[in-house]
Design an enzyme around this catalytic site. Structure first.
Site, mmCIF file in Angstrom:
data_model
loop_
_atom_site.group_PDB
_atom_site.id
_atom_site.type_symbol
_atom_site.label_atom_id
_atom_site.label_comp_id
_atom_site.label_asym_id
_atom_site.label_seq_id
_atom_site.Cartn_x
_atom_site.Cartn_y
_atom_site.Cartn_z
ATOM 1 C CG HIS A 284 -1.933 1.135 1.187
ATOM 2 N ND1 HIS A 284 -3.303 0.932 1.237
ATOM 3 C CD2 HIS A 284 -1.771 2.471 1.094
ATOM 4 C CE1 HIS A 284 -3.923 2.109 1.179
ATOM 5 N NE2 HIS A 284 -3.004 3.065 1.109
ATOM 6 C CG ASP B 50 2.217 7.043 -8.419
ATOM 7 O OD1 ASP B 50 1.576 7.843 -7.699
ATOM 8 O OD2 ASP B 50 1.917 6.799 -9.609
ATOM 9 C CD1 TRP C 91 -6.528 13.866 5.857
ATOM 10 C CD2 TRP C 91 -6.369 13.570 3.636
ATOM 11 N NE1 TRP C 91 -6.454 12.514 5.605
ATOM 12 C CE2 TRP C 91 -6.358 12.294 4.265
ATOM 13 C CE3 TRP C 91 -6.279 13.623 2.237
ATOM 14 C CZ2 TRP C 91 -6.259 11.102 3.545
ATOM 15 C CZ3 TRP C 91 -6.179 12.426 1.531
ATOM 16 C CH2 TRP C 91 -6.167 11.186 2.178
ATOM 17 C CG PHE D 165 -0.358 14.094 -3.747
ATOM 18 C CD1 PHE D 165 0.564 13.157 -4.193
ATOM 19 C CD2 PHE D 165 -0.973 13.878 -2.518
ATOM 20 C CE1 PHE D 165 0.859 12.020 -3.456
ATOM 21 C CE2 PHE D 165 -0.682 12.748 -1.773
ATOM 22 C CZ PHE D 165 0.232 11.818 -2.234
ATOM 23 N N GLY E 136 -8.276 9.529 -2.020
ATOM 24 C CA GLY E 136 -8.589 10.899 -1.597
ATOM 25 C C GLY E 136 -9.134 10.847 -0.185
ATOM 26 C CG HIS F 263 -7.623 3.972 0.241
ATOM 27 N ND1 HIS F 263 -7.009 3.652 -0.922
ATOM 28 C CD2 HIS F 263 -6.691 4.621 1.006
ATOM 29 C CE1 HIS F 263 -5.746 4.079 -0.881
ATOM 30 N NE2 HIS F 263 -5.527 4.666 0.266
ATOM 31 C CD GLU G 80 -6.905 7.086 5.009
ATOM 32 O OE1 GLU G 80 -7.388 6.908 3.877
ATOM 33 O OE2 GLU G 80 -5.829 7.679 5.187
ATOM 34 C CG HIS H 89 -5.753 3.324 5.603
ATOM 35 N ND1 HIS H 89 -4.575 3.631 6.227
ATOM 36 C CD2 HIS H 89 -5.728 3.977 4.404
ATOM 37 C CE1 HIS H 89 -3.867 4.446 5.464
ATOM 38 N NE2 HIS H 89 -4.539 4.662 4.340
ATOM 39 C CG ASP I 177 -1.028 5.807 2.844
ATOM 40 O OD1 ASP I 177 -1.361 5.388 1.712
ATOM 41 O OD2 ASP I 177 -1.798 6.481 3.566
ATOM 42 C CG ASP I 178 0.994 8.847 0.491
ATOM 43 O OD1 ASP I 178 0.997 8.870 -0.751
ATOM 44 O OD2 ASP I 178 -0.002 8.503 1.155
HETATM 45 ZN ZN LIG Z 1 -3.467 5.139 0.846
#
Ligand SMILES: [Zn+2]
Ligand SMILES: *[C@@H]1O[C@H](CO)[C@@H](O)[C@H](O)[C@H]1NC(C)=O
Ligand SMILES: *[C@@H]1O[C@H](CO)[C@@H](O)[C@H](O)[C@H]1NC(C)=O
Ligand SMILES: *[C@@H]1O[C@H](CO)[C@@H](O)[C@H](O)[C@H]1NC(C)=O
Ligand SMILES: *[C@@H]1O[C@H](CO)[C@@H](O)[C@H](O)[C@H]1NC(C)=O
Ligand SMILES: *[C@@H]1O[C@H](CO)[C@@H](O)[C@H](O)[C@H]1NC(C)=O
Length: 498
Positions: A104, A107, A192, A199, A314, A341, A344, A369, A426-427
């Site tokens: 998970h 990119d 968020w 991004f 999102g 997802h 979450e 999640h 995740d990121d």
């Molecule tokens: Zn995610």
């Protein structure tokens, strides 16, 4: 005399009661331990040596926190202790340990601000500062509306007088990390918003075709450095472009992935590979979702060797719940694998929370999640009966404001029930973590039981391959490769070197 006999038998009886009590207690504790993820694994002699080492250091960290709660790092914001993680011996061992797959990750959020800053030193990059910072590769000033002036980054650096200052200002846009997170991110809205701005800022830079093709290669390199051997990456499949403004359709983006993956596995044959989960924005209407699914079917046909399935992304509380796309998602479910997802959220009983019902009813192979899952006893059963992998990303959940003190993260409930958990990140680039080792570390020391040990870590690594989208043969081969590198790790392990 009589009273003495009575007295004695009473003591004996209390004694026999206590010993019975204690054996019951031991059995209950052991039985429960066996239910935890990895709890029924038997370690080999050599694995036990590794285990003794890692547990020695884990106990030091946990027990220090237990007696000095205010210094227990994991109950504070991740940003307050992230720089110290690398000094932890538990972390250092985990980093060297083979961890299987990362299932998970998004990119554009994987490589951090230092990598992105390097890109800003390349030729033909224009920048325009307005409310945001806009970046775009082009052979002339981009024809994109902006309240400021488009200038070459190289030219600004030549003339600004203080490059350190300019770079520091630019770098801030490539990271969520701040010194005072409690003030900057009082709620999920602020974290968020910054995350989405991240991004918006990096996408136009990364989608320049030559950058994109190198980027994912470098992503795989980073994962391999962290002893990951396989990756499933989620992508919105943004359009790639050339310096003259030519844009390609998303199928080309997917093919660029294939190219990068092929090149990487050729250069590093020990690496198993990567697959793509097409994961566009959920903040759209049903017609757009229908378009998405059309593309998903094309991907399945044109790049079958890398295409794993479909997801929507999102901020879940703001985007449309899955139920709104029910006709479209039901129509495609026999053809496309889903990796939604879901859950979450901290909001119990809301439409976001209900996404868990739909993700499971739609036959999702794994859930992203599933943070809200423990509030749904029937869904917990569905997850077990249908063997649905749970992709847990602890650091993401703390940075994106779902939980502060990770001892309260639901992962410990999943682990206690032995649910099919896979850990991911995740990121990680967006919060300047390494690709996955820090997530394992925080989960192992901050979330899991004090006594959960190498067996759990091994089970998590095995799960990451078991619940991957690799097909039968390739999965078996991946597990074989993993076993070889695990045994190698155990064989060469030397506690004194940490
Ligand atoms: Zn995610
Ligand atoms: C581990 O060992 C125990 C006792 O020796 C045995 O009952 C159990 O089946 C073993 N578990 C596995 C997974 O091999
Ligand atoms: C937390 O960080 C401090 C440094 O401030 C470090 O000395 C300590 O070992 C860490 N605590 C734990 C429980 O890991
Ligand atoms: C940035 O570029 C420099 C110089 O080429 C290199 O040494 C460094 O490793 C790069 N940093 C990252 C994070 O890629
Ligand atoms: C450049 O900016 C940095 C960061 O703002 C500052 O520390 C440094 O002193 C500046 N250098 C000069 C030569 O002004
Ligand atoms: C999309 O949703 C609207 C109402 O929100 C509905 O009228 C329409 O029929 C739906 N279209 C499709 C293709 O499902």
């Amino acid at each position: 005399m009589l009273s003495l006999i009575l007295h004695l038998s009473l003591i004996l009886c209390v004694y026999c009661d206590l010993s019975e009590y204690k054996s019951k207690r031991d059995k209950l504790i052991q039985d429960e331990y066996r239910l935890t993820l990895g709890g029924n694994i038997n370690l080999t002699e050599k694995e036990t040596i590794v285990n003794n080492c890692i547990m020695k250091y884990k106990f030091l960290e946990v027990d220090y926190g237990f007696t000095n709660p205010k210094y227990f790092n994991f109950s504070h914001h991740y940003f307050s202790y992230k720089e110290k993680i690398r000094y932890s011996k538990v972390y250092q061992i985990i980093k060297d340990m083979p961890k299987g797959a990362a299932l998970h990750v998004h990119d554009m959020g994987i490589l951090g601000p230092d990598y992105l800053m390097n890109i800003t030193y390349m030729d033909n990059l224009y920048v325009c500062f307005d409310r945001n910072v806009n970046l775009k590769f082009s052979n002339k000033p981009p024809n994109i509306p902006c309240d400021g002036e488009w200038q070459l980054v190289s030219k600004i650096r030549d003339t600004c007088g203080n490059i350190t200052k300019f770079d520091a200002k630019l770098r801030k846009h490539f990271s969520l990390v701040v010194e005072n997170p409690d003030i900057v991110y009082p709620s999920i809205t602020e974290s968020w918003n910054t995350f989405m701005n991240y991004f918006v800022t990096v996408a136009p830079m990364l989608t320049y075709r030559p950058i994109w093709e190198q980027y994912f290669y470098d992503v795989l390199y980073k994962f391999r450095e962290n002893n990951i051997m396989y990756v499933e990456v989620r992508s919105i499949l943004p359009k790639l472009y050339e310096l003259d403004g030519t844009e390609y359709d998303p199928l080309i983006t997917a093919k660029a992935y294939r190219k990068a993956i092929t090149r990487f596995t050729k250069d590093y044959p020990d690496f198993v590979g990567a697959k793509l989960i097409y994961a566009p924005s959920r903040q759209v209407d049903n017609v757009t979702v229908e378009e998405y699914l059309k593309l998903a079917k094309i991907l399945k046909k044109d790049v079958p060797e890398i295409f794993a399935g479909f997801d929507l992304v999102g901020q879940e509380d703001l985007g449309s719940p899955l139920i709104e796309f029910l006709p479209q998602l039901v129509a495609a479910r026999d053809e496309i694998n889903y990796f939604f997802h879901a859950g979450e959220t901290d909001w119990y009983g809301t439409s976001t929370d209900d996404n868990l019902f739909d993700a499971i009813l739609l036959g999702a192979k794994r859930l992203g999640h599933a943070y809200a899952l423990p509030k749904h006893p029937l869904l917990m059963k569905e997850v077990i009966n249908n063997d649905i992998g749970l992709e847990v990303n602890v650091i993401s959940n703390t940075v994106l404001s779902l939980v502060r003190d990770v001892r309260n993260h639901p992962l410990n409930i999943f682990l206690a029930h032995g649910l099919p958990v896979v850990l991911s990140s995740d990121d990680p680039g967006a919060w300047e973590a390494d690709p996955i080792s820090e997530d394992y570390y925080v989960a192992f020391v901050g979330v899991a039981s004090r006594v959960s040990d190498l067996r759990m870590l091994k089970a998590l690594a095995m799960n990451s391959l078991k619940y991957s989208a690799l097909d039968g043969n390739n999965k078996a081969n991946a597990i074989k490769k993993f076993t070889v590198s695990w045994n190698d790790f155990v064989e060469k392990f030397n506690c004194a070197s940490y």
